[in-house]
Structure formats: structure tokens, C-alpha cells
Scaffold this active site. Structure first.
Site, PDB file in Angstrom:
ATOM      1  N   PHE A   1       0.820  -1.095   0.175  1.00  0.00           N
ATOM      2  CA  PHE A   1      -0.054  -0.100   0.112  1.00  0.00           C
ATOM      3  C   PHE A   1       0.863   1.100  -0.062  1.00  0.00           C
ATOM      4  O   PHE A   1       1.572   1.449   0.667  1.00  0.00           O
ATOM      5  CB  PHE A   1      -0.929   0.073   1.157  1.00  0.00           C
ATOM      6  CG  PHE A   1      -1.747   1.184   0.979  1.00  0.00           C
ATOM      7  CD1 PHE A   1      -3.165   1.184   0.593  1.00  0.00           C
ATOM      8  CD2 PHE A   1      -1.570   2.510   1.830  1.00  0.00           C
ATOM      9  CE1 PHE A   1      -3.887   2.282   0.321  1.00  0.00           C
ATOM     10  CE2 PHE A   1      -2.342   3.642   1.769  1.00  0.00           C
ATOM     11  CZ  PHE A   1      -3.548   3.431   1.123  1.00  0.00           C
TER      12      PHE A   1
ATOM     13  N   ASP B   1       9.213   2.861   1.545  1.00  0.00           N
ATOM     14  CA  ASP B   1       8.177   3.531   2.149  1.00  0.00           C
ATOM     15  C   ASP B   1       8.365   3.441   3.534  1.00  0.00           C
ATOM     16  O   ASP B   1       7.684   2.306   4.148  1.00  0.00           O
ATOM     17  CB  ASP B   1       6.852   3.131   1.314  1.00  0.00           C
ATOM     18  CG  ASP B   1       5.586   3.805   1.714  1.00  0.00           C
ATOM     19  OD1 ASP B   1       5.886   4.520   2.940  1.00  0.00           O
ATOM     20  OD2 ASP B   1       4.760   3.800   1.140  1.00  0.00           O
TER      21      ASP B   1
ATOM     22  N   LYS C   1       2.623  10.428   7.786  1.00  0.00           N
ATOM     23  CA  LYS C   1       1.784   9.898   9.060  1.00  0.00           C
ATOM     24  C   LYS C   1       2.460  10.530  10.400  1.00  0.00           C
ATOM     25  O   LYS C   1       2.021  11.850  10.545  1.00  0.00           O
ATOM     26  CB  LYS C   1       1.595   8.468   9.298  1.00  0.00           C
ATOM     27  CG  LYS C   1       0.750   7.783   8.146  1.00  0.00           C
ATOM     28  CD  LYS C   1       0.346   6.467   8.598  1.00  0.00           C
ATOM     29  CE  LYS C   1      -0.791   6.129   7.740  1.00  0.00           C
ATOM     30  NZ  LYS C   1      -0.465   5.163   6.387  1.00  0.00           N
TER      31      LYS C   1
END
Ligand SMILES: *Cc1c(COP(=O)(O)O)cnc(C)c1O
Length: 402
Positions: free
Chosen positions: A147, A232, A261
Site C-alpha cells: 500500500f 516507504d 503519518k
């Protein structure tokens, strides 16, 4: 009445009427957060084992982050990178120092070129765009269960058919191979491959880890064939897995890293960071109105300072090891496997995760799914130990009953 001046039923009606429909909601109206606790409009309390979808590594309303935000809103909230700014300069320097310590040097130098943005998906876009211009190639190899976000580039790197299918055709040149399958990766990297993009611990895809020997092999293949290696760390970064970055567990030395985040301490923020010897974009090639705004930079600096001073990555490692141990030895009948590192934990169930999540919410514990059968726990790294123990008790009771 809520602070916004609405009755409980009006909140639900307005959101259902005007929401895009793209995000499923639990039937709860969250109005306040404090540390590892969330509160709904009726004053019910929830232990936030989701860190509000993975960003609240320091919990909600951390006083030092609030202080940094308040001080900066009095001065200047936003101005683009078209001028210099003192907060952004300080943040660049401090973030680069953190990354240098965690990721060291490789033959492309140190991670010191920062492309700031406002979300994780934008960080991935910047990384992909930079990999293309830097290599003069267009292909990207990513992994099944990956993702990377919801914009077209990041979505093209994301594997899940359910997210992709409604929006095809996506960006050409993306292929997916299974994580930890070096032979498949070997077959997928060609002389048109700009980059290999990987999560060291796949978050949304079910908490699956890349193995150290696979990462070493992937990095070697990238070097041999002139592709860049992108990690990532949007979900895994800033202490989540018990190290500053998940890359440190497997000695990954990415050429580009994507952050988001927790990066902004709660203010929306993302960044792609690459090694200095790769150079930069041409002037005018990439940018963002709010990217690198002084407010987000001030909040991020406070987050970085507290994370280091309170040694929260080590705390996550310690609390996570204890919780993982409890879960692994619980003998709960519905549990197939427990995975994870630090405070990023996946519990693979023998059936769908949704009923367990519902039961948890009803008992005041807010957790997340990661695919259909995986329950994901990502509490704030600052959560009080008795709270984490209590959440663990409730979860084990539900798993034993279920
Ligand atoms: C959440 C996430 C993203 C996307 O970040 P957004 O801020 O939601 O755009 C990308 N990659 C990973 C690994 C993530 O967990």
C-alpha cells in the site's frame, strides 16, 4: 450539542449526506483526544490502539507539540518554498540529521534532499517523479500486498485490486512481485526500471515483513541494473516498529525514503528524501502550495525532539515485545498467527476481522484491520503501560470468547 453546535443525529445525517462515500465510518462520533484516549460525543472513552490510523505516535494533544503549533500560528502558518523560512530551514537540518544517523551513507551519499508535501501519497508521488527524472527510466517494481497511497502514481504502486480496479487505466510501467521472492524480483527489474519500491513492514497489507537477506539482494540488483531503491517508511517510521525506522531492523540503505503519518506530529505532512549525490529536481519541476509550511515544520520539530528525548523507539520495542509475547502465548483459538515488531502488530485470525473490531469498539478499544482477516494494533508509543495491558486483556477476552 457538540462543540460544532450540532446534535448527535445531525452529525451523522450531515456526514452521510455530504461525505464522498469513499471511506467507511464506524457509528461513533469522535470529538476529542487526550494521549492514548479518544472520546465520543456522549463522553465514552476509547483506548486508541490505532494511533488514529497510524500517525499519533506521541498520542493526541501532546503538550510540546501543541506549544510549538500555538507559537507558530502566532507568527506564520504557511508560505511556499518560493521564499526561505527559518522553521523550514531548521526542520530540514534536524530531519536530515535524524536520517543520516538512521540510514548512514551509501554510494549515492546521505539522505539530505527533502521534497516536502502534505500527505504520504504525495511523498510517494515525489519519490516516483524524482526516480524517473534521475534515472531517465519509467518502470517501477512494487510488491503484492503493498500500500503506497491513493493518487494515481501511488495507487499504481499499490497492489490491492479492490483499490485499483475502479480507477483503471493506471500509470503504465508498474509491476508487482511477491515480497521476499528474490528470483521474482530478479526477473522483474529490467533496463527500463527506474525504481523498486518497498515497505519493510507492509502495514495495510497485513503486517508482513521484508527479510534482511531479501533486502540486501534487492539493493544489489538495483545497483547492478541502475535502478533506485525506495523504502516507504510512511507507516513504519518514527519509532513505530521499535527503531527510528523499520529499515534499521534489516540494514536497508534506500536511495529514497518516503515519510508521512507521524512526521508532522498531527499536522498533515509528507516528505520524500533522497541521497545528495543524486542531485535535485530542475527549478519548477515539482512543488506544493502547503508543502514545507512553517506550521507543519514546527510541529514536526517538536515531534522529533520528544521522540529522541524520551527514547520512544526503545519504549515501543519494549512494550511491543511484551504485548507480542502475550498474544503469541495466549492460545486463543481464533488466532492463526501473530506478526510484527514494536508497536506495529498484526494478528491473523481464522475468520474475518470485522466482528472482532466491532466487539473491541463496543468495549472501548479502537483497533484497525489490515486486509480481511488481520487485526492491526498500533497504539501511541507513549501509551501508559496499564492502559496497554487493559486493552490486551479485553482483546484476549474477545478472542477467547469468539
Ligand atoms: C498511509 C500510507 C500511505 C499514504 O499516506 P496518506 O497520508 O494516507 O496519503 C502510503 N504508504 C504507506 C505505507 C502508508 O501506510
Amino acid at each position: 450539542m457538540t462543540e460544532a453546535g450540532l446534535r448527535a443525529d445531525e452529525v451523522v445525517r450531515l456526514e452521510d449526506l455530504h461525505g464522498s462515500g469513499g471511506v467507511g465510518r464506524r457509528p461513533v462520533t469522535i470529538v476529542r483526544g487526550d494521549g492514548a484516549r479518544l472520546f465520543d460525543d456522549a463522553g465514552h472513552e476509547y483506548l486508541d490502539l490505532a494511533s488514529a490510523h497510524g500517525w499519533a505516535n506521541l498520542g493526541h494533544g501532546h503538550p510540546e507539540i501543541l506549544e510549538a503549533i500555538h507559537a507558530q500560528t502566532d507568527r506564520l502558518i504557511a508560505h511556499t518554498e518560493s521564499s526561505y523560512n527559518d522553521q523550514r530551514a531548521a526542520w530540514f537540518g534536524e530531519l536530515a540529521a535524524v536520517l543520516r544517523e538512521a540510514f548512514g551513507e551509501n554510494d549515492h551519499g546521505v539522505l539530505s534532499r527533502i521534497s516536502p508535501s502534505n500527505s504520504g501519497t504525495e511523498a510517494v508521488e515525489a519519490a516516483l517523479k524524482f526516480a524517473r527524472v534521475s534515472t531517465g527510466r519509467s518502470g517501477v517494481v512494487a510488491f503484492t500486498r503493498a500500500f503506497h497511497g491513493r493518487t494515481f502514481g501511488a495507487l499504481s504502486a499499490t497492489a490491492t485490486a479492490r483499490y485499483r480496479a475502479p480507477f483503471e487505466p493506471l500509470v503504465p510501467g508498474f509491476t508487482h512481485v511477491p515480497l521476499n521472492d528474490l528470483a521474482a524480483l530478479d526477473g522483474a527489474i529490467s533496463d527500463t526500471t527506474a525504481a523498486v519500491l518497498v515497505e519493510i513492514v507492509q502495514g495495510e497489507g497485513g503486517v508482513h515483513e521484508a527479510q534482511a537477506d531479501f533486502v540486501a539482494g534487492a539493493q544489489r540488483l538495483c545497483r547492478e541494473r541502475g535502478a533506485l531503491f525506495i523504502v516507504d517508511e510512511i507507516q513504519t517510521g518514527f519509532g513505530r516498529t521499535g527503531r527510528w525506522f523499520a529499515s534499521q531492523w534489516v540494514d536497508a540503505k534506500p536511495d529514497i525514503v518516503t515519510l508521512g503519518k507521524a512526521l508532522g506530529g498531527g499536522i498533515p505532512m509528507g516528505a520524500a528524501v533522497w541521497r545528495d549525490r543524486l542531485g535535485g529536481f530542475e527549478v519548477g519541476a515539482h512543488g506544493s502550495t502547503f508543502g514545507g509550511n512553517p506550521l507543519a515544520c514546527a510541529a514536526s520539530r517538536a515531534m522529533l525532539r520528544v521522540l529522541r528525548r524520551d527514547d520512544l523507539p526503545a519504549r515501543a520495542d519494549r512494550l511491543g515485545a511484551r504485548l507480542l509475547g502475550r498474544l503469541r502465548t495466549s492460545g486463543a483459538p481464533g488466532v492463526r498467527e501473530v506478526r510484527g515488531r514494536g508497536l506495529m502488530i498484526g494478528i491473523e485470525l481464522k475468520q474475518a476481522a470485522t466482528p472482532v473490531l466491532k466487539a473491541l469498539t463496543a468495549r472501548g478499544v479502537w483497533a484497525l484491520p489490515a486486509g480481511r482477516t488481520v487485526l492491526r494494533l498500533m497504539p501511541p508509543l507513549t501509551i501508559d503501560e496499564p492502559d496497554l495491558d487493559r486493552a490486551g486483556d479485553i482483546l484476549l477476552e474477545i478472542l477467547h470468547d469468539g
